[in-house]
Design a protein around this motif. Structure first.
Motif, PDB file in Angstrom:
ATOM      1  N   ARG A   1     -17.210  36.334 -30.959  1.00  0.00           N
ATOM      2  CA  ARG A   1     -17.170  36.200 -32.551  1.00  0.00           C
ATOM      3  C   ARG A   1     -16.375  35.187 -32.839  1.00  0.00           C
ATOM      4  O   ARG A   1     -16.562  34.566 -34.066  1.00  0.00           O
ATOM      5  N   ARG A   2     -15.568  34.506 -31.978  1.00  0.00           N
ATOM      6  CA  ARG A   2     -14.961  33.266 -32.270  1.00  0.00           C
ATOM      7  C   ARG A   2     -15.287  32.043 -31.797  1.00  0.00           C
ATOM      8  O   ARG A   2     -14.878  30.740 -31.925  1.00  0.00           O
ATOM      9  N   CYS A   3     -16.511  32.149 -31.066  1.00  0.00           N
ATOM     10  CA  CYS A   3     -17.322  30.900 -30.540  1.00  0.00           C
ATOM     11  C   CYS A   3     -18.365  30.558 -31.585  1.00  0.00           C
ATOM     12  O   CYS A   3     -18.893  31.038 -32.559  1.00  0.00           O
ATOM     13  N   THR A   4     -18.705  29.162 -31.219  1.00  0.00           N
ATOM     14  CA  THR A   4     -19.386  28.635 -31.851  1.00  0.00           C
ATOM     15  C   THR A   4     -20.742  28.064 -31.055  1.00  0.00           C
ATOM     16  O   THR A   4     -20.605  27.513 -30.004  1.00  0.00           O
ATOM     17  N   ALA A   5     -21.861  28.043 -31.430  1.00  0.00           N
ATOM     18  CA  ALA A   5     -23.163  27.536 -30.688  1.00  0.00           C
ATOM     19  C   ALA A   5     -23.830  26.462 -31.598  1.00  0.00           C
ATOM     20  O   ALA A   5     -24.078  26.658 -32.703  1.00  0.00           O
ATOM     21  N   TYR A   6     -24.449  25.419 -30.701  1.00  0.00           N
ATOM     22  CA  TYR A   6     -25.147  24.408 -31.488  1.00  0.00           C
ATOM     23  C   TYR A   6     -26.505  24.029 -31.038  1.00  0.00           C
ATOM     24  O   TYR A   6     -26.387  24.324 -29.657  1.00  0.00           O
ATOM     25  N   SER A   7     -27.456  24.115 -31.584  1.00  0.00           N
ATOM     26  CA  SER A   7     -28.727  23.714 -31.029  1.00  0.00           C
ATOM     27  C   SER A   7     -29.624  22.915 -32.109  1.00  0.00           C
ATOM     28  O   SER A   7     -29.646  23.218 -33.228  1.00  0.00           O
ATOM     29  N   ASP A   8     -30.699  22.445 -31.495  1.00  0.00           N
ATOM     30  CA  ASP A   8     -31.718  21.869 -32.508  1.00  0.00           C
ATOM     31  C   ASP A   8     -33.025  22.708 -32.609  1.00  0.00           C
ATOM     32  O   ASP A   8     -33.845  22.603 -33.436  1.00  0.00           O
ATOM     33  N   SER A   9     -33.222  23.611 -31.644  1.00  0.00           N
ATOM     34  CA  SER A   9     -34.414  24.407 -31.502  1.00  0.00           C
ATOM     35  C   SER A   9     -34.620  25.908 -31.942  1.00  0.00           C
ATOM     36  O   SER A   9     -33.323  26.846 -31.547  1.00  0.00           O
ATOM     37  N   PHE A  10     -35.491  26.377 -32.654  1.00  0.00           N
ATOM     38  CA  PHE A  10     -35.791  27.906 -32.789  1.00  0.00           C
ATOM     39  C   PHE A  10     -35.866  28.441 -31.537  1.00  0.00           C
ATOM     40  O   PHE A  10     -35.403  29.757 -31.534  1.00  0.00           O
ATOM     41  N   ASN A  11     -36.140  28.175 -30.357  1.00  0.00           N
ATOM     42  CA  ASN A  11     -36.008  28.799 -29.081  1.00  0.00           C
ATOM     43  C   ASN A  11     -34.772  29.063 -28.749  1.00  0.00           C
ATOM     44  O   ASN A  11     -34.537  30.076 -27.682  1.00  0.00           O
ATOM     45  N   ASP A  12     -33.768  28.465 -29.282  1.00  0.00           N
ATOM     46  CA  ASP A  12     -32.446  28.718 -28.922  1.00  0.00           C
ATOM     47  C   ASP A  12     -31.795  29.796 -29.932  1.00  0.00           C
ATOM     48  O   ASP A  12     -30.656  30.035 -29.737  1.00  0.00           O
ATOM     49  N   LEU A  13     -32.534  30.548 -30.641  1.00  0.00           N
ATOM     50  CA  LEU A  13     -32.131  31.543 -31.621  1.00  0.00           C
ATOM     51  C   LEU A  13     -31.301  32.737 -30.918  1.00  0.00           C
ATOM     52  O   LEU A  13     -30.398  32.918 -31.428  1.00  0.00           O
ATOM     53  N   PRO A  14     -31.578  33.229 -29.708  1.00  0.00           N
ATOM     54  CA  PRO A  14     -30.789  34.145 -28.959  1.00  0.00           C
ATOM     55  C   PRO A  14     -29.457  33.790 -28.891  1.00  0.00           C
ATOM     56  O   PRO A  14     -28.308  34.520 -28.759  1.00  0.00           O
ATOM     57  N   MET A  15     -29.159  32.269 -28.134  1.00  0.00           N
ATOM     58  CA  MET A  15     -28.090  31.646 -27.867  1.00  0.00           C
ATOM     59  C   MET A  15     -27.209  31.540 -29.413  1.00  0.00           C
ATOM     60  O   MET A  15     -25.956  31.961 -29.435  1.00  0.00           O
ATOM     61  N   LEU A  16     -27.739  31.314 -30.451  1.00  0.00           N
ATOM     62  CA  LEU A  16     -27.197  30.963 -31.743  1.00  0.00           C
ATOM     63  C   LEU A  16     -26.764  32.201 -32.181  1.00  0.00           C
ATOM     64  O   LEU A  16     -25.540  32.315 -33.176  1.00  0.00           O
ATOM     65  N   THR A  17     -27.364  33.371 -32.012  1.00  0.00           N
ATOM     66  CA  THR A  17     -26.925  34.605 -32.723  1.00  0.00           C
ATOM     67  C   THR A  17     -26.268  35.395 -31.813  1.00  0.00           C
ATOM     68  O   THR A  17     -25.649  36.585 -32.332  1.00  0.00           O
ATOM     69  N   ALA A  18     -25.889  34.918 -30.597  1.00  0.00           N
ATOM     70  CA  ALA A  18     -24.973  35.585 -29.756  1.00  0.00           C
ATOM     71  C   ALA A  18     -23.342  35.267 -29.798  1.00  0.00           C
ATOM     72  O   ALA A  18     -22.570  35.786 -29.475  1.00  0.00           O
ATOM     73  N   VAL A  19     -23.097  34.330 -30.768  1.00  0.00           N
ATOM     74  CA  VAL A  19     -21.744  34.078 -31.124  1.00  0.00           C
ATOM     75  C   VAL A  19     -21.458  34.224 -32.692  1.00  0.00           C
ATOM     76  O   VAL A  19     -22.445  34.586 -33.160  1.00  0.00           O
ATOM     77  N   GLY A  20     -20.234  33.895 -33.205  1.00  0.00           N
ATOM     78  CA  GLY A  20     -19.960  34.373 -34.690  1.00  0.00           C
ATOM     79  C   GLY A  20     -20.612  33.113 -35.279  1.00  0.00           C
ATOM     80  O   GLY A  20     -20.691  33.302 -36.591  1.00  0.00           O
ATOM     81  N   THR A  21     -20.374  31.837 -34.980  1.00  0.00           N
ATOM     82  CA  THR A  21     -20.808  30.961 -35.634  1.00  0.00           C
ATOM     83  C   THR A  21     -21.948  29.938 -35.119  1.00  0.00           C
ATOM     84  O   THR A  21     -21.836  29.632 -33.821  1.00  0.00           O
ATOM     85  N   ALA A  22     -22.969  29.648 -35.665  1.00  0.00           N
ATOM     86  CA  ALA A  22     -24.176  29.040 -35.426  1.00  0.00           C
ATOM     87  C   ALA A  22     -24.258  27.702 -36.086  1.00  0.00           C
ATOM     88  O   ALA A  22     -23.980  27.714 -37.442  1.00  0.00           O
ATOM     89  N   VAL A  23     -24.564  26.441 -35.459  1.00  0.00           N
ATOM     90  CA  VAL A  23     -24.937  25.224 -36.385  1.00  0.00           C
ATOM     91  C   VAL A  23     -25.951  24.568 -35.709  1.00  0.00           C
ATOM     92  O   VAL A  23     -26.478  24.476 -34.871  1.00  0.00           O
ATOM     93  N   ALA A  24     -26.914  24.201 -36.671  1.00  0.00           N
ATOM     94  CA  ALA A  24     -28.112  23.793 -36.434  1.00  0.00           C
ATOM     95  C   ALA A  24     -27.894  22.041 -36.396  1.00  0.00           C
ATOM     96  O   ALA A  24     -27.653  21.464 -37.375  1.00  0.00           O
ATOM     97  N   ILE A  25     -28.190  21.584 -35.246  1.00  0.00           N
ATOM     98  CA  ILE A  25     -28.057  20.117 -35.109  1.00  0.00           C
ATOM     99  C   ILE A  25     -29.630  19.513 -35.103  1.00  0.00           C
ATOM    100  O   ILE A  25     -30.207  19.783 -34.059  1.00  0.00           O
ATOM    101  N   ASN A  26     -29.738  18.534 -35.747  1.00  0.00           N
ATOM    102  CA  ASN A  26     -31.087  17.794 -35.614  1.00  0.00           C
ATOM    103  C   ASN A  26     -32.239  18.912 -35.524  1.00  0.00           C
ATOM    104  O   ASN A  26     -33.243  18.948 -34.949  1.00  0.00           O
ATOM    105  N   PRO A  27     -32.156  19.971 -36.369  1.00  0.00           N
ATOM    106  CA  PRO A  27     -33.209  21.123 -36.241  1.00  0.00           C
ATOM    107  C   PRO A  27     -34.391  20.767 -36.404  1.00  0.00           C
ATOM    108  O   PRO A  27     -34.993  20.176 -37.181  1.00  0.00           O
ATOM    109  N   ASP A  28     -35.315  21.599 -35.715  1.00  0.00           N
ATOM    110  CA  ASP A  28     -36.766  21.679 -35.790  1.00  0.00           C
ATOM    111  C   ASP A  28     -37.360  22.532 -37.182  1.00  0.00           C
ATOM    112  O   ASP A  28     -36.159  22.968 -37.526  1.00  0.00           O
TER     113      ASP A  28
END
Length: 303
Positions: A225-252
């Motif tokens: 919950r205190r971690c952050t995930a960064y990705s550009d891809s919708f395919n990484d939604l499982p990773m982005l929703t596994a943490v407390g904070t998600a950031v979209a970088i150069n998103p599709d």
């Protein structure tokens, strides 16, 4: 062709899901072991913030373009693989860049080709080539804005991990060059210092990335919950929703829609990459083919 039983198991995980879980667990185990070994060898200072970490996707998030294609270019230039194999991989990546979608048949075909040309190769040689290729082709493709975000987490005393389908040996090279904590990547099976041509589980992709993050968090005592995930891809939604904070970088386009719907930070460094200026994401602040062929032809002409 998959059987109906393989495609759907009402009382348990499908074979594909089991492989993704195995891939994630293997990646987490290897990443943790390498991190512990590096700490022992270098006597690293323990991060000040022991329960928070940042997880960065690589392709189009940390690196402009696909890291696997950059590595393949370098391997082809060194006659490690054929130009034909490289062209096939390039075409698959081109289709993905145009459509924004990954075709399961393309992924499976690319996996088979990659495993066939790496079988019997030395793991040490593979890592050494990865270091050379990073310096030659990837170093200047790092997004300055994303790199700055990673550095902010490091400055805050947090671990920073790359999470990618790229083989862990190559992912570790990128992490090491950037001064990051380590990398979670696809684990290629090896025996007696040589690749067998098989994967441990499957490619670290989709839900596999989320499983790897959870496995690493359990080993490192991280509070997701205190971690952050960064990705550009919708395919990484499982990773982005596994943490407390998600950031979209150069998103599709698909991820951009999700990010807006969920009020996630969106950072786009694709315009004026070299001069990109980074702003601290709100949540972080609050919490603290042609050119490739020509290059190969030029190299061979010099020989």
């Amino acid at each position: 062709m998959r059987s109906r039983w393989e495609a759907h198991r009402p009382f348990g995980m499908s074979i594909a899901e089991k492989r993704l879980n195995i891939a994630g667990e293997a990646s987490a185990e290897m990443a943790h072991a390498l991190y512990e070994a590096a700490q022992d060898a270098r006597d690293r200072a323990v991060p000040r913030d022991l329960t928070a970490a940042a997880f960065f996707d690589v392709d189009n998030t940390m690196v402009a373009g696909a890291s696997s294609i950059h590595f393949i270019r370098g391997l082809a230039a060194r006659d490690y693989i054929s130009v034909r194999d490289m062209a096939g991989a390039g075409w698959t990546q081109l289709k993905f860049r145009i459509t924004g979608k990954e075709n399961s048949r393309d992924v499976a075909s690319g996996k088979e080709k990659a495993l066939s040309f790496i079988a019997g190769r030395s793991t040490a040689e593979f890592t050494q080539l990865g270091e050379e290729i990073y310096d030659e082709l990837i170093a200047d493709k790092i997004w300055p804005g994303t790199r700055a975000l990673a550095q902010m987490h490091l400055d805050a005393g947090q671990q920073v991990w790359l999470v990618t389908a790229t083989p862990v040996e190559l992912a570790q090279v990128i992490a090491k060059r950037l001064g990051l904590t380590g990398a979670l990547g696809t684990v290629l099976e090896s025996k007696d210092g040589k690749f067998t041509g098989r994967l441990v589980g499957d490619l670290l992709h989709g839900r596999g990335k989320a499983h790897a993050i959870r496995g690493l968090a359990a080993r490192e005592g991280l509070n997701l919950r205190r971690c952050t995930a960064y990705s550009d891809s919708f395919n990484d939604l499982p990773m982005l929703t596994a943490v407390g904070t998600a950031v979209a970088i150069n998103p599709d386009s698909d991820l951009r829609v999700v990010a807006r719907d969920r009020s996630w930070e969106i950072r786009d460094f694709r315009t004026g990459r070299k001069a990109a200026k980074v702003g601290i994401p709100t949540a972080l602040a609050l919490g603290a083919l042609g050119g490739t062929v020509a290059a190969i032809a030029s190299r061979r002409a010099e020989q």
